[in-house]
Design a protein around this motif. Structure first.
Motif, PDB file in Angstrom:
ATOM      1  N   HIS A  38      -0.233  -1.419  -7.401  1.00  0.00           N
ATOM      2  CA  HIS A  38      -0.614  -1.480  -5.991  1.00  0.00           C
ATOM      3  C   HIS A  38      -1.648  -0.411  -5.657  1.00  0.00           C
ATOM      4  O   HIS A  38      -2.550  -0.639  -4.846  1.00  0.00           O
ATOM      5  CB  HIS A  38       0.603  -1.336  -5.084  1.00  0.00           C
ATOM      6  CG  HIS A  38       1.545  -2.493  -5.162  1.00  0.00           C
ATOM      7  ND1 HIS A  38       1.143  -3.777  -4.937  1.00  0.00           N
ATOM      8  CD2 HIS A  38       2.874  -2.552  -5.449  1.00  0.00           C
ATOM      9  CE1 HIS A  38       2.188  -4.602  -5.079  1.00  0.00           C
ATOM     10  NE2 HIS A  38       3.246  -3.876  -5.391  1.00  0.00           N
ATOM     11  N   ALA A  39      -1.537   0.746  -6.279  1.00  0.00           N
ATOM     12  CA  ALA A  39      -2.507   1.809  -6.033  1.00  0.00           C
ATOM     13  C   ALA A  39      -3.901   1.387  -6.497  1.00  0.00           C
ATOM     14  O   ALA A  39      -4.897   1.680  -5.835  1.00  0.00           O
ATOM     15  CB  ALA A  39      -2.075   3.091  -6.748  1.00  0.00           C
ATOM     16  N   SER A  63       3.665   1.560  -1.421  1.00  0.00           N
ATOM     17  CA  SER A  63       4.478   1.591  -2.641  1.00  0.00           C
ATOM     18  C   SER A  63       3.902   2.614  -3.629  1.00  0.00           C
ATOM     19  O   SER A  63       2.712   2.908  -3.652  1.00  0.00           O
ATOM     20  CB  SER A  63       4.481   0.201  -3.274  1.00  0.00           C
ATOM     21  OG  SER A  63       5.081   0.244  -4.540  1.00  0.00           O
ATOM     22  N   PHE A  64       4.777   3.128  -4.477  1.00  0.00           N
ATOM     23  CA  PHE A  64       4.351   4.072  -5.513  1.00  0.00           C
ATOM     24  C   PHE A  64       4.006   3.373  -6.817  1.00  0.00           C
ATOM     25  O   PHE A  64       3.697   4.022  -7.811  1.00  0.00           O
ATOM     26  CB  PHE A  64       5.447   5.122  -5.757  1.00  0.00           C
ATOM     27  CG  PHE A  64       5.631   6.028  -4.577  1.00  0.00           C
ATOM     28  CD1 PHE A  64       4.632   6.923  -4.218  1.00  0.00           C
ATOM     29  CD2 PHE A  64       6.791   6.000  -3.830  1.00  0.00           C
ATOM     30  CE1 PHE A  64       4.793   7.759  -3.131  1.00  0.00           C
ATOM     31  CE2 PHE A  64       6.964   6.839  -2.741  1.00  0.00           C
ATOM     32  CZ  PHE A  64       5.966   7.729  -2.393  1.00  0.00           C
ATOM     33  N   ASP A  65       4.026   2.072  -6.842  1.00  0.00           N
ATOM     34  CA  ASP A  65       3.703   1.292  -8.034  1.00  0.00           C
ATOM     35  C   ASP A  65       2.214   1.462  -8.350  1.00  0.00           C
ATOM     36  O   ASP A  65       1.360   1.277  -7.480  1.00  0.00           O
ATOM     37  CB  ASP A  65       4.040  -0.184  -7.781  1.00  0.00           C
ATOM     38  CG  ASP A  65       3.987  -1.036  -9.034  1.00  0.00           C
ATOM     39  OD1 ASP A  65       3.578  -0.519 -10.093  1.00  0.00           O
ATOM     40  OD2 ASP A  65       4.341  -2.228  -8.938  1.00  0.00           O
ATOM     41  N   PRO A  66       1.858   1.798  -9.596  1.00  0.00           N
ATOM     42  CA  PRO A  66       0.446   2.035  -9.933  1.00  0.00           C
ATOM     43  C   PRO A  66      -0.428   0.774  -9.788  1.00  0.00           C
ATOM     44  O   PRO A  66      -1.629   0.876  -9.536  1.00  0.00           O
ATOM     45  CB  PRO A  66       0.460   2.515 -11.374  1.00  0.00           C
ATOM     46  CG  PRO A  66       1.846   2.350 -11.871  1.00  0.00           C
ATOM     47  CD  PRO A  66       2.741   2.090 -10.711  1.00  0.00           C
ATOM     48  N   VAL A  86       0.840  -1.201   0.000  1.00  0.00           N
ATOM     49  CA  VAL A  86       0.000   0.000   0.000  1.00  0.00           C
ATOM     50  C   VAL A  86       0.876   1.252   0.000  1.00  0.00           C
ATOM     51  O   VAL A  86       0.549   2.240  -0.659  1.00  0.00           O
ATOM     52  CB  VAL A  86      -0.964  -0.016   1.217  1.00  0.00           C
ATOM     53  CG1 VAL A  86      -1.644   1.331   1.397  1.00  0.00           C
ATOM     54  CG2 VAL A  86      -2.009  -1.104   1.046  1.00  0.00           C
ATOM     55  N   SER A 110      -5.530  -1.051  -3.898  1.00  0.00           N
ATOM     56  CA  SER A 110      -5.500  -0.620  -2.495  1.00  0.00           C
ATOM     57  C   SER A 110      -6.777  -1.012  -1.744  1.00  0.00           C
ATOM     58  O   SER A 110      -6.720  -1.356  -0.564  1.00  0.00           O
ATOM     59  CB  SER A 110      -5.258   0.878  -2.391  1.00  0.00           C
ATOM     60  OG  SER A 110      -6.346   1.589  -2.968  1.00  0.00           O
TER      61      SER A 110
END
Length: 135
Positions: A55-56, A50-53, A48, A59
């Protein structure tokens, strides 16, 4: 099944120690599952954050999963405390039985020694009344 009290208590001690080991195994399994749950929770927190899209986008699913894992962690914590008390109870029982078995063995040894002394005394008295000396 004619055994002495000490033998019976010794068997009970062995059985009680086995029950204690089973309780310890249950506790270790619970602790292992709790550690795995904690590791999974930590991985979700890392994902959560992380800046990886990817994972976004996930969420919401991560939050639901984290909520379930939190509930599971609380459940495991309760199980762990119950199992710790059980291990302590079983250990106490085994220790008490072991003490009783030792006392019973001492008592049986004392009775056997007393009987041996009484037999020797009777032999001595019988020899003394007949006028001969015991060998």
């Amino acid at each position: 099944m004619a055994g002495s009290r000490a033998d019976k208590l010794a068997r009970l001690v062995r059985v009680q120690r086995q029950i204690e080991r089973m309780a310890e195994n249950d506790l270790s399994d619970t602790m292992r599952v709790q550690a795995a749950t904690d590791a999974t929770q930590q991985a979700l927190v890392d994902a959560v954050g992380s800046f990886d899209p990817v994972h976004a986008a996930m969420s919401h699913h991560y939050a639901l999963r984290f909520q379930k894992l939190s509930a599971r962690s609380q459940q495991l914590a309760g199980m762990k405390s119950v199992q710790e008390r059980r291990v302590l109870t079983e250990k106490t029982k085994a220790d008490r039985l072991e003490t009783q078995a030792a006392e019973a063995a001492e008592g049986e040894e004392r009775v056997a020694a007393d009987e041996t002394l009484l037999d020797l005394l009777e032999a001595s008295l019988a020899a003394h009344t007949t006028g001969t000396r015991p060998a």
